[in-house]
Design a protein around this motif. Structure first.
Motif, PDB file in Angstrom:
ATOM      1  N   VAL A   1       0.835  -1.208   0.000  1.00  0.00           N
ATOM      2  CA  VAL A   1       0.000   0.000   0.000  1.00  0.00           C
ATOM      3  C   VAL A   1       0.871   1.260   0.000  1.00  0.00           C
ATOM      4  CG1 VAL A   1      -1.775   1.288   1.232  1.00  0.00           C
ATOM      5  CG2 VAL A   1      -1.794  -1.216   1.267  1.00  0.00           C
ATOM      6  N   GLY A   2       0.531   2.196  -0.897  1.00  0.00           N
ATOM      7  CA  GLY A   2       1.258   3.457  -0.953  1.00  0.00           C
ATOM      8  C   GLY A   2       2.394   3.464  -1.954  1.00  0.00           C
ATOM      9  N   VAL A   3       2.196   2.789  -3.095  1.00  0.00           N
ATOM     10  CA  VAL A   3       3.234   2.726  -4.125  1.00  0.00           C
ATOM     11  C   VAL A   3       3.447   4.112  -4.750  1.00  0.00           C
ATOM     12  CG1 VAL A   3       3.899   1.717  -6.340  1.00  0.00           C
ATOM     13  CG2 VAL A   3       2.678   0.323  -4.645  1.00  0.00           C
ATOM     14  N   ASP A   4       4.689   4.575  -4.757  1.00  0.00           N
ATOM     15  CA  ASP A   4       5.036   5.869  -5.358  1.00  0.00           C
ATOM     16  C   ASP A   4       5.575   5.714  -6.776  1.00  0.00           C
ATOM     17  OD1 ASP A   4       4.502   7.512  -3.059  1.00  0.00           O
ATOM     18  OD2 ASP A   4       6.342   6.748  -2.167  1.00  0.00           O
ATOM     19  N   PHE A   5       6.255   4.588  -7.015  1.00  0.00           N
ATOM     20  CA  PHE A   5       6.904   4.384  -8.313  1.00  0.00           C
ATOM     21  C   PHE A   5       6.800   2.904  -8.658  1.00  0.00           C
ATOM     22  CE2 PHE A   5      10.230   4.271 -11.493  1.00  0.00           C
ATOM     23  CZ  PHE A   5      10.211   5.537 -12.044  1.00  0.00           C
TER      24      PHE A   5
ATOM     25  N   ALA B   1      -0.731  -5.615 -17.096  1.00  0.00           N
ATOM     26  CA  ALA B   1      -1.875  -4.710 -16.940  1.00  0.00           C
ATOM     27  C   ALA B   1      -2.614  -4.985 -15.632  1.00  0.00           C
ATOM     28  CB  ALA B   1      -2.830  -4.851 -18.126  1.00  0.00           C
ATOM     29  N   ARG B   2      -2.655  -6.248 -15.228  1.00  0.00           N
ATOM     30  CA  ARG B   2      -3.301  -6.602 -13.959  1.00  0.00           C
ATOM     31  C   ARG B   2      -2.546  -5.984 -12.794  1.00  0.00           C
ATOM     32  NH1 ARG B   2      -3.161 -12.838 -13.858  1.00  0.00           N
ATOM     33  NH2 ARG B   2      -4.041 -12.507 -11.772  1.00  0.00           N
ATOM     34  N   VAL B   3      -1.225  -5.967 -12.891  1.00  0.00           N
ATOM     35  CA  VAL B   3      -0.403  -5.367 -11.835  1.00  0.00           C
ATOM     36  C   VAL B   3      -0.706  -3.879 -11.730  1.00  0.00           C
ATOM     37  CG1 VAL B   3       1.940  -4.850 -11.056  1.00  0.00           C
ATOM     38  CG2 VAL B   3       1.446  -7.068 -12.110  1.00  0.00           C
ATOM     39  N   LEU B   4      -0.794  -3.200 -12.876  1.00  0.00           N
ATOM     40  CA  LEU B   4      -1.076  -1.770 -12.887  1.00  0.00           C
ATOM     41  C   LEU B   4      -2.431  -1.466 -12.250  1.00  0.00           C
ATOM     42  CD1 LEU B   4       0.139  -0.871 -16.500  1.00  0.00           C
ATOM     43  CD2 LEU B   4       1.253  -0.219 -14.358  1.00  0.00           C
ATOM     44  N   ARG B   5      -3.430  -2.274 -12.590  1.00  0.00           N
ATOM     45  CA  ARG B   5      -4.776  -2.050 -12.053  1.00  0.00           C
ATOM     46  C   ARG B   5      -4.853  -2.342 -10.551  1.00  0.00           C
ATOM     47  NH1 ARG B   5      -6.208  -4.698 -17.060  1.00  0.00           N
ATOM     48  NH2 ARG B   5      -7.154  -3.216 -18.513  1.00  0.00           N
ATOM     49  N   ALA B   6      -4.072  -3.336 -10.115  1.00  0.00           N
ATOM     50  CA  ALA B   6      -4.145  -3.767  -8.713  1.00  0.00           C
ATOM     51  C   ALA B   6      -3.302  -2.907  -7.780  1.00  0.00           C
ATOM     52  CB  ALA B   6      -3.704  -5.225  -8.596  1.00  0.00           C
ATOM     53  N   ALA B   7      -2.418  -2.081  -8.325  1.00  0.00           N
ATOM     54  CA  ALA B   7      -1.501  -1.286  -7.493  1.00  0.00           C
ATOM     55  C   ALA B   7      -2.242  -0.348  -6.554  1.00  0.00           C
ATOM     56  CB  ALA B   7      -0.564  -0.485  -8.390  1.00  0.00           C
ATOM     57  N   LYS B   8      -1.828  -0.329  -5.295  1.00  0.00           N
ATOM     58  CA  LYS B   8      -2.377   0.572  -4.282  1.00  0.00           C
ATOM     59  C   LYS B   8      -1.464   1.790  -4.218  1.00  0.00           C
ATOM     60  CE  LYS B   8      -5.351  -2.637  -3.186  1.00  0.00           C
ATOM     61  NZ  LYS B   8      -6.782  -2.531  -3.557  1.00  0.00           N
ATOM     62  N   LEU B   9      -1.813   2.816  -4.976  1.00  0.00           N
ATOM     63  CA  LEU B   9      -0.934   3.969  -5.116  1.00  0.00           C
ATOM     64  C   LEU B   9      -0.952   4.877  -3.892  1.00  0.00           C
ATOM     65  CD1 LEU B   9      -1.653   4.900  -8.838  1.00  0.00           C
ATOM     66  CD2 LEU B   9      -0.075   3.193  -7.899  1.00  0.00           C
ATOM     67  N   GLY B  10       0.146   5.634  -3.730  1.00  0.00           N
ATOM     68  CA  GLY B  10       0.287   6.526  -2.589  1.00  0.00           C
ATOM     69  C   GLY B  10      -0.610   7.747  -2.679  1.00  0.00           C
ATOM     70  N   GLN B  11      -0.819   8.402  -1.553  1.00  0.00           N
ATOM     71  CA  GLN B  11      -1.670   9.582  -1.480  1.00  0.00           C
ATOM     72  C   GLN B  11      -1.061  10.779  -2.213  1.00  0.00           C
ATOM     73  OE1 GLN B  11      -4.839   9.692  -0.168  1.00  0.00           O
ATOM     74  NE2 GLN B  11      -4.501   7.473  -0.138  1.00  0.00           N
TER      75      GLN B  11
END
Length: 217
Positions: free
Chosen positions: A111-115, A126-136
């Motif tokens: 959780v909170g992926v920046d890069f 593409a599944r990885v991109l969609r599933a990524a929990k990006l940072g605030q």
């Protein structure tokens, strides 16, 4: 808060990656993503890798994490890939975290992926991109070996904003570096995709190789 660009940190990471990747013929992507991850002061850097993949990009991201004091995690499809990756990185004197498993399951715990850097030679990129929990603060997403997508229909907006996601695409750019590098800047939750964010993409030409790079400043 938003991702804030630091040219000084980016430059240091770039130079260190050049030194660390001297033995690799194809290291342009490694140097570029290292500078970008460090320049954005990424605290959680995630990448995907599978057996037989090049290790230079991983070294570059590991270097960036040292400059930002961040966490570098590699997502692999199985334990065999994990062992091969760990061994290769160990020979380079680095030991990032390695997590094996299905994209949705693995990314749920990050959780909170920046890069994020995904390898388009993996069918699940593409599944990885969609599933990524990006940072605030928002995030930078990169697809290396983008030419491996072939004629498949790929649109950043559908990946980033699809499925009711609150993520918003700020801008994207394709760079003809090595086998193609496709990069997207995603705004923090609730952010705007109008392109009115402060900053601009600037072109840099490597004096030694003659290659052109584009970095958001």
């Amino acid at each position: 808060m938003k991702l804030v660009w630091s040219p000084e940190t980016a430059s240091k990471a770039y130079i260190d990656t050049v030194k660390s990747c001297e033995a690799f013929q194809d290291s342009s992507v490694a140097e570029l993503v290292s500078a970008m991850a460090a320049g954005w002061n990424a605290k959680l850097i995630v990448e995907t890798w599978s057996q037989g993949g090049a290790i230079a990009t991983s070294i570059g991201l590991a270097v960036a994490s040292l400059h930002t004091g961040g966490r570098h995690v590699c997502v692999v499809p199985d334990e065999e890939s994990a062992s091969e990756y760990a061994e290769a990185m160990g020979k380079a004197g680095m030991s990032p975290e390695v997590v094996a498993g299905e994209p949705e399951e693995v990314m749920e715990g990050l959780v909170g992926v920046d890069f994020l850097v995904v390898d388009c030679r993996r069918g699940d990129f593409a599944r990885v991109l969609r599933a990524a929990k990006l940072g605030q603060r928002g995030a930078v997403l990169a697809c290396k070996n983008a030419s491996a997508r072939g004629t498949a229909d790929f649109r950043w907006r559908s990946v980033v904003e699809g499925g009711g996601s609150r993520r918003r695409l700020v801008r994207s750019v394709f760079l003809p570096v090595e086998k193609g590098l496709d990069i997207a800047h995603v705004a923090a939750a609730g952010g705007s995709s109008t392109g009115k964010e402060k900053g601009r993409w600037v072109k840099h030409v490597d004096r030694q190789s003659g290659e052109e790079y584009v970095i958001r400043k």
